[in-house]
Design an enzyme around this catalytic site. Structure first.
Site, PDB file in Angstrom:
ATOM      1  CD  GLU A  27       4.105   3.986 -11.881  1.00 21.16           C
ATOM      2  OE1 GLU A  27       4.744   3.443 -10.962  1.00 21.16           O
ATOM      3  OE2 GLU A  27       3.657   5.137 -11.820  1.00 21.16           O
ATOM      4  CE  LYS A 161       1.844  11.247  -5.625  1.00 17.28           C
ATOM      5  NZ  LYS A 161       2.557  10.699  -6.698  1.00 17.28           N
TER       6      LYS A 161
HETATM    7  N1  PSU Z   1       1.799   8.497  -7.998  1.00 20.35           N
HETATM    8  C1  PSU Z   1       0.739   7.706  -7.741  1.00 20.35           C
HETATM    9  N2  PSU Z   1       0.945   6.432  -7.391  1.00 20.35           N
HETATM   10  C2  PSU Z   1       2.194   5.915  -7.312  1.00 20.35           C
HETATM   11  C3  PSU Z   1       3.316   6.766  -7.598  1.00 20.35           C
HETATM   12  C4  PSU Z   1       3.070   8.045  -7.934  1.00 20.35           C
HETATM   13  O1  PSU Z   1      -0.392   8.133  -7.795  1.00 20.35           O
HETATM   14  O2  PSU Z   1       2.320   4.745  -6.995  1.00 20.35           O
HETATM   15  C5  PSU Z   1       4.691   6.184  -7.588  1.00 20.35           C
HETATM   16  C6  PSU Z   1       5.310   6.272  -8.992  1.00 20.35           C
HETATM   17  O3  PSU Z   1       5.910   5.034  -9.264  1.00 20.35           O
HETATM   18  C7  PSU Z   1       6.367   7.344  -8.840  1.00 20.35           C
HETATM   19  C8  PSU Z   1       6.780   7.137  -7.420  1.00 20.35           C
HETATM   20  O4  PSU Z   1       7.433   7.203  -9.735  1.00 20.35           O
HETATM   21  O5  PSU Z   1       5.562   6.910  -6.738  1.00 20.35           O
HETATM   22  C9  PSU Z   1       7.511   8.319  -6.850  1.00 20.35           C
HETATM   23  O6  PSU Z   1       8.107   7.941  -5.666  1.00 20.35           O
HETATM   24  P1  PSU Z   1       9.239   8.858  -5.029  1.00 20.35           P
HETATM   25  O7  PSU Z   1       8.530  10.111  -4.654  1.00 20.35           O
HETATM   26  O8  PSU Z   1       9.758   8.077  -3.866  1.00 20.35           O
HETATM   27  O9  PSU Z   1      10.268   9.066  -6.109  1.00 20.35           O
END
Ligand code: PSU
Ligand code: MN
Length: 307
Positions: A27, A161
């Site tokens: 990604e 996380k």
């Molecule tokens: N976890 C990380 N770094 C990130 C992300 C998650 O350690 O950059 C990013 C990923 O792209 C994940 C997104 O899909 O955050 C999730 O965001 P949201 O909670 O807004 O869906």
């Protein structure tokens, strides 16, 4: 306009597809919104290198020039790592960012969509999105979970996380029928820490077994994906007790600053880097490398079954 010309492949990925070589999707939100420069671009390049050294082909995915680009050049990675105003593209945003010809970094959800369109089964990242803490008030659940429910791609990650509500995230995935496989662990890893208190239903200790499950799922036409939860190596982790205090502090500051929605995850990640004086960034990079190794092995194993 047709689907074919919405997707463009790098030369390396195009050749790999023709030769039916194992490919690993990566990604780009982690590059544009998940880490500071220059560590972000260094991490991206090193991750690709690890995958190549294992004998698989990396395909980092982003939205560029009105197309979904599968496999990026070094200058693309640099641009995503440095440009101002790169869109964070989740499922909701995908058609818009393509239509408006904007530069977009793909989240787990969108990278899964793109990987599936490109016929790629294995995707490596750091951590997936999930149910946010305080969900009762905010209703903040990452679109990543809904994507895992409907798109058949295996996502190798270091768990969810600890800024998230891990037990609720697991319940959500269970409801949606998404297998969460602990790789050499019986407990859900918590990103910066190798362990959480949350027991998993399945543990697998070798990639061939996991590849077989993914293949059977495909034969059955089950539509969802897999979470392959790979704990951060012990030597690189930040223990629970330590990181939990920092996460609570970051959550407090987020609330005070009124941060919500798509800005939540990037804000919390950056705040934790600041509060740990870069230690969380080191851990984050190490866990991605660890996932890249496993993801490449899994892509190789899957490729053997699905030749
Ligand atoms: N976890 C990380 N770094 C990130 C992300 C998650 O350690 O950059 C990013 C990923 O792209 C994940 C997104 O899909 O955050 C999730 O965001 P949201 O909670 O807004 O869906
Ligand atoms: Mn969200």
């Amino acid at each position: 306009m047709n689907l074919e010309n919405l997707l463009v492949y790098s030369k390396e990925v195009k050749e790999a597809k023709e030769k039916k070589q194992p490919i690993v999707a990566l990604e780009s939100t982690i590059i544009s919104h998940g880490m500071p420069y220059p560590q972000n671009v260094e991490m991206a390049k090193a991750t690709e290198k690890i995958i190549r050294e294992k004998g698989a082909v990396p395909a980092t995915i982003a939205i560029m020039h009105g197309k979904i680009k599968i496999g990026l050049e070094e200058e693309d990675l640099k641009l995503l790592a440095t440009a101002e105003g790169v869109r964070k593209v989740s499922r909701r945003d995908l058609a818009e960012v393509l239509a408006k010809d904007q530069l977009g970094a793909t989240t787990v959800a969108t990278t899964m969509i793109a990987a599936h369109l490109a016929g790629i089964k294995v995707f490596v990242t750091g951590g997936i999105g999930g149910v946010h803490r305080g969900f009762e008030d905010s209703m903040d659940v990452s679109a990543d979970l809904e994507e895992l429910a409907q798109t058949p791609v295996a996502v190798v990650c270091a768990g969810a996380k600890a800024i998230l509500d891990i037990p609720r995230t697991l319940e959500y995935l269970e409801t949606k029928g998404v297998p969460v496989i602990g790789y050499k662990t019986s407990y859900m890893p918590a990103f910066y820490s190798s362990l959480s208190d949350h027991k998993l239903v399945t543990r697998d200790d070798n990639v061939e077994d996991i590849a077989k499950r993914i293949y059977i799922s495909k034969l059955l036409g089950l539509k969802g994906g897999f979470v392959i939860a790979n704990p951060i190596p012990k030597d690189d982790e930040i223990p629970h007790e330590e990181i939990d205090k920092i996460i609570n502090q970051a959550l407090k500051e987020e609330k005070a600053a009124g941060i919500k929605g798509k800005d939540s995850t990037p804000f919390l990640l950056a705040k934790i880097v600041e509060l740990t004086e870069g230690r969380s960034l080191d851990a984050n990079i190490k866990l991605v490398f660890n996932n890249a190794k496993l993801g490449a092995d899994l892509a190789l194993a899957y490729n053997k079954i699905d030749k």
